[in-house]
Design an enzyme around this catalytic site. Structure first.
Site, short mmCIF file in Angstrom:
data_model
loop_
_atom_site.label_atom_id
_atom_site.label_comp_id
_atom_site.label_asym_id
_atom_site.label_seq_id
_atom_site.Cartn_x
_atom_site.Cartn_y
_atom_site.Cartn_z
N THR A 171 0.74 9.28 -1.25
CA THR A 171 0.84 8.41 -0.08
C THR A 171 2.24 8.40 0.50
OG1 THR A 171 0.74 6.09 0.58
CG2 THR A 171 1.20 6.50 -1.72
N ASP A 172 2.33 8.07 1.79
CA ASP A 172 3.67 7.92 2.41
C ASP A 172 4.38 6.66 1.92
OD1 ASP A 172 2.13 6.02 3.73
OD2 ASP A 172 2.66 6.67 5.75
N GLU A 173 3.64 5.75 1.26
CA GLU A 173 4.26 4.48 0.84
C GLU A 173 5.33 4.69 -0.23
OE1 GLU A 173 1.78 1.11 0.24
OE2 GLU A 173 0.43 1.67 1.86
N LYS B 52 2.29 5.09 -7.52
CA LYS B 52 2.07 6.42 -6.92
C LYS B 52 3.36 7.25 -6.99
CE LYS B 52 -1.19 7.81 -5.09
NZ LYS B 52 -2.42 8.50 -5.59
N TYR C 71 1.70 -0.91 -6.08
CA TYR C 71 0.89 0.27 -5.76
C TYR C 71 1.79 1.48 -5.48
CZ TYR C 71 -1.56 3.58 -2.72
OH TYR C 71 -2.04 4.74 -2.15
P1 NAD Z 1 -10.47 4.40 -2.88
O1 NAD Z 1 -9.96 3.15 -3.51
O2 NAD Z 1 -11.42 4.29 -1.73
O3 NAD Z 1 -11.17 5.32 -3.97
C1 NAD Z 1 -10.63 5.51 -5.25
C2 NAD Z 1 -11.70 6.16 -6.10
O4 NAD Z 1 -11.15 6.38 -7.41
C3 NAD Z 1 -12.95 5.31 -6.28
O5 NAD Z 1 -14.12 6.10 -6.14
C4 NAD Z 1 -12.84 4.80 -7.72
O6 NAD Z 1 -14.09 4.56 -8.34
C5 NAD Z 1 -12.08 5.94 -8.38
N1 NAD Z 1 -11.32 5.47 -9.56
C6 NAD Z 1 -10.50 4.41 -9.63
N2 NAD Z 1 -10.01 4.28 -10.88
C7 NAD Z 1 -10.52 5.30 -11.60
C8 NAD Z 1 -10.39 5.71 -12.96
N3 NAD Z 1 -9.63 5.03 -13.81
N4 NAD Z 1 -11.04 6.83 -13.37
C9 NAD Z 1 -11.82 7.54 -12.49
N5 NAD Z 1 -12.02 7.16 -11.20
C10 NAD Z 1 -11.37 6.07 -10.76
O7 NAD Z 1 -9.16 5.20 -2.47
P2 NAD Z 1 -8.87 6.09 -1.18
O8 NAD Z 1 -8.41 5.22 -0.09
O9 NAD Z 1 -10.00 7.02 -0.97
O10 NAD Z 1 -7.61 6.91 -1.71
C11 NAD Z 1 -7.78 8.11 -2.47
C12 NAD Z 1 -6.42 8.66 -2.85
O11 NAD Z 1 -5.66 8.92 -1.66
C13 NAD Z 1 -5.58 7.69 -3.67
O12 NAD Z 1 -4.89 8.44 -4.63
C14 NAD Z 1 -4.63 7.07 -2.67
O13 NAD Z 1 -3.42 6.70 -3.28
C15 NAD Z 1 -4.43 8.23 -1.71
N6 NAD Z 1 -4.11 7.86 -0.31
C16 NAD Z 1 -4.89 6.95 0.36
C17 NAD Z 1 -4.61 6.68 1.69
C18 NAD Z 1 -5.44 5.70 2.50
O14 NAD Z 1 -5.08 5.38 3.64
N7 NAD Z 1 -6.57 5.23 1.99
C19 NAD Z 1 -3.52 7.30 2.33
C20 NAD Z 1 -2.74 8.20 1.59
C21 NAD Z 1 -3.06 8.50 0.28
O1 DAU Z 2 0.15 4.48 4.12
C1 DAU Z 2 -0.86 4.92 3.27
C2 DAU Z 2 -1.49 3.75 2.57
O2 DAU Z 2 -2.25 3.06 3.55
C3 DAU Z 2 -2.38 4.15 1.40
O3 DAU Z 2 -1.58 4.75 0.41
C4 DAU Z 2 -3.09 2.93 0.81
O4 DAU Z 2 -3.98 3.33 -0.21
C5 DAU Z 2 -3.86 2.26 1.92
O5 DAU Z 2 -4.45 1.08 1.43
C6 DAU Z 2 -2.94 1.93 3.10
O6 DAU Z 2 -1.99 0.88 2.75
P1 DAU Z 2 -1.64 -0.32 3.75
O7 DAU Z 2 -1.14 -1.44 2.96
O8 DAU Z 2 -0.80 0.16 4.89
O9 DAU Z 2 -3.13 -0.59 4.35
P2 DAU Z 2 -3.93 -1.95 4.64
O10 DAU Z 2 -5.16 -1.56 5.37
O11 DAU Z 2 -4.05 -2.80 3.43
O12 DAU Z 2 -2.96 -2.69 5.65
C7 DAU Z 2 -2.58 -2.11 6.90
C8 DAU Z 2 -1.67 -3.09 7.61
O13 DAU Z 2 -2.44 -4.25 7.99
C9 DAU Z 2 -0.54 -3.62 6.75
O14 DAU Z 2 0.61 -3.82 7.55
C10 DAU Z 2 -1.06 -4.97 6.25
C11 DAU Z 2 -1.91 -5.45 7.40
N1 DAU Z 2 -3.07 -6.31 7.03
C12 DAU Z 2 -3.93 -5.85 6.07
C13 DAU Z 2 -5.01 -6.60 5.67
C14 DAU Z 2 -5.94 -6.12 4.58
C15 DAU Z 2 -3.29 -7.52 7.65
O15 DAU Z 2 -2.51 -7.92 8.56
N2 DAU Z 2 -4.35 -8.27 7.26
C16 DAU Z 2 -5.21 -7.89 6.27
O16 DAU Z 2 -6.15 -8.65 5.96
#
Ligand code: NAD
Ligand code: DAU
Length: 355
Positions: free
Chosen positions: A136-138, A165, A161
Site C-alpha cells: 500500500t501507499d500508506e 504493511k 495497519y
Molecule cells: P480485504 O480485507 O478485502 O481482503 C483480505 C482478504 O485476506 C480476505 O479475503 C481475508 O479473508 C483474507 N485474509 C485475512 N487474513 C488472513 C489470514 N490470516 N490467512 C489467510 N487469508 C486471510 O483486503 P483488500 O482491500 O482486498 O486488500 C488486499 C491487499 O491489498 C492487502 O494486502 C492490502 O494491504 C492491499 N492494498 C489494499 C488497498 C485498498 O484500497 N483496498 C490499496 C493498496 C493495497
Molecule cells: O491508500 C491505500 C489504502 O486505502 C489501503 O492500503 C487500505 O487497505 C484501504 O483501507 C485504504 O485506506 P484508507 O484509510 O485511506 O481508506 P478508508 O476507506 O478507510 O478511508 C478513506 C478516507 O475516508 C480516509 O481519509 C478516512 C475517511 N473516512 C473513512 C471512513 C470509513 C471517513 O471520513 N469516514 C468513514 O466512515
C-alpha cells in the site's frame, strides 16, 4: 516471469476485495495456469465474490490461515508453486487502531510464513520463481498539500495497519538481499469498485445512502486520497507479476486525487440521480464525526515508473468507475445484505458509537 507457460500460482487473500478481481483475471486470462486461492475467509473474505469462476478447471480454493506456518509449508510442498501473489491481510485502518496485534499476526507473521516457505522450498530453483507482495501507499506516511509518493520516498507509516504493511515490505526486501529470494513489490493507492467491503469509505457511504443512514465524515473532511478502480489495479498486478524487474518496487495510483468531502458530495449527487431521489437529499445525511486518530492528511502516487517501464495506466475514468460501482451495489443488494448482517452490526455500532 514469462507468460504463456504452465504455471502454478498461489494467490493469497483471493476471496477479498482486490484478491477476487486478481483471481478472476488470472483464471480467465491464463487458462494454462493453475490458480490456487488461499484464504482464511475472515469477515472480509467471501466466496460469493468468485461464484462465476468457482468451477473453472484451472481454479482451486483452499481455506487456510497464513499465520499457520506448518500448514503453509505443507501447501508449498504439495503444489510446488512457481509464483506467489500475496494479498491476504488485515486491511482496514480503523480496525488496526482497535486491535493492532491482529495486524501484526496476519500482515507480518503471515507474510513471514510465506517467505520462509518460499525460501526453503524454492532455494535450488530461484531462477524460475517469483514472490509478489501487494502493498500500500500508506507505508510512506502522509503528504502535505503538495508532492507525490515515488518508489524512493522513505517509509514513515503512521497507523498500526501501515506499520504492519511497512514491516512486511521490509521483510520481503530483506529476504531478497539476504537469501536472494526473487521478489517484486507494488504500493498502490486507494481502490474502489465492486465487492468492496462496506467498512471502507465508498461502499460504506453507498450502503448508508441506500438505507438513508447518516454519512460519518471524519474530522473536517479535508483529507485527500488518490482513487483507482480495482480492475485497473488487477491489470497492474498482472503486468508487474509477469514483467516487473526482479527486486523492484512499483507505485500504482489513479492520477485521481479527491478531498473526502468533495468525493462524498459527488457520490450523494450521483446516488440521488440513480435512486430517483430529490436533488440534495443524500447530502443532508452528511454528519461530521470524531476524527480518526493519526489520520494521514493526503496520499498521492507518482505512477510514472510503471507507466514508462510497463506501459500501464488506468483504463477507467473516475466518473465511469464510480457509476459502475454504484450500479453494482444497486444490483447486488443481496450481497450487501449478506455482508452487513451479524458481526458487521456490532462493528458498526462500536465504530460509529450508535446506541
Ligand atoms: P480485504 O480485507 O478485502 O481482503 C483480505 C482478504 O485476506 C480476505 O479475503 C481475508 O479473508 C483474507 N485474509 C485475512 N487474513 C488472513 C489470514 N490470516 N490467512 C489467510 N487469508 C486471510 O483486503 P483488500 O482491500 O482486498 O486488500 C488486499 C491487499 O491489498 C492487502 O494486502 C492490502 O494491504 C492491499 N492494498 C489494499 C488497498 C485498498 O484500497 N483496498 C490499496 C493498496 C493495497
Ligand atoms: O491508500 C491505500 C489504502 O486505502 C489501503 O492500503 C487500505 O487497505 C484501504 O483501507 C485504504 O485506506 P484508507 O484509510 O485511506 O481508506 P478508508 O476507506 O478507510 O478511508 C478513506 C478516507 O475516508 C480516509 O481519509 C478516512 C475517511 N473516512 C473513512 C471512513 C470509513 C471517513 O471520513 N469516514 C468513514 O466512515
Amino acid at each position: 516471469m514469462n507468460e504463456g507457460l504452465n504455471k502454478k500460482i498461489l494467490i493469497t487473500g483471493g476471496a477479498g476485495f482486490i484478491g477476487s478481481h486478481v483471481v478472476r483475471l488470472f483464471v480467465t486470462k491464463y487458462p494454462s495456469y493453475q490458480i490456487v486461492n488461499l484464504d482464511a475467509l475472515t469477515y472480509a473474505g467471501n466466496l460469493e465474490n468468485l461464484k462465476d469462476i468457482e468451477s473453472a478447471p484451472n481454479y482451486t480454493f483452499v481455506k487456510g490461515d497464513i499465520t499457520d506456518g506448518t500448514f503453509i509449508n505443507e501447501l508449498f510442498k504439495k503444489y510446488n508453486f512457481d509464483g506467489v501473489i500475496h494479498l491476504a491481510a488485515e486491511s482496514h485502518v480503523d480496525r488496526s487502531i482497535e486491535d493492532p496485534l491482529a495486524f501484526v499476526k496476519t500482515n507480518v507473521i503471515g507474510t513471514m510464513n510465506l517467505l520462509n516457505a518460499a525460501k526453503d522450498i524454492w532455494k535450488n530453483d530461484y531462477e524460475r520463481k517469483r514472490f509478489y507482495h501487494v502493498s500500500t501507499d500508506e507505508v510512506y506516511g502522509t503528504l502535505g498539500e503538495s508532492g507525490l509518493f515515488t518508489e524512493t520516498t522513505s517509509y514513515d507509516p503512521n497507523s498500526p495497519y501501515s506499520a504492519s504493511k511497512a514491516s512486511s515490505d521490509h521483510f520481503v526486501r530483506a529476504y531478497g538481499e539476504t537469501y536472494g529470494l526473487p521478489y517484486v513489490i507494488s504500493n498502490c493507492s486507494n481502490n474502489y469498485g465492486p465487492n468492496h467491503f462496506p467498512e471502507k469509505l465508498i461502499p460504506l457511504f453507498i450502503n448508508n445512502i441506500i438505507q438513508k443512514k447518516s454519512l460519518p465524515v471524519y474530522g473536517d473532511g479535508n483529507y485527500t486520497r488518490d482513487w483507482l478502480y480495482v480492475i485497473d489495479h488487477a491489470r497492474a498486478i498482472d503486468l508487474v507479476f509477469h514483467r516487473g524487474g526482479n527486486h523492484e518496487t512499483y507505485n500504482i495510483g489513479g492520477f485521481n486525487e479527491w478531498k473526502n468531502i468533495d468525493l462524498v458530495k459527488t457520490l450523494c449527487k450521483l446516488m440521488d440521480e440513480k435512486l430517483d431521489r430529490k436533488s440534495g437529499s443524500s447530502e443532508e445525511l452528511i454528519t461530521y464525526v470524531k476524527d480518526r486518530p493519526g489520520h494521514d492528511l493526503r496520499y498521492a502516487i507518482d505512477a510514472s515508473k510503471i507507466n514508462k517501464e510497463l506501459g500501464w495506466k488506468p483504463s477507467v475514468t473516475f466518473e465511469e468507475g464510480l457509476a459502475k460501482t454504484i450500479d453494482w451495489y444497486l444490483e447486488n443488494t443481496a450481497w450487501l445484505a449478506q455482508v452487513t448482517s451479524g458481526a458487521y452490526q456490532d462493528y458498526y455500532e462500536k465504530q460509529y458509537d450508535v446506541s
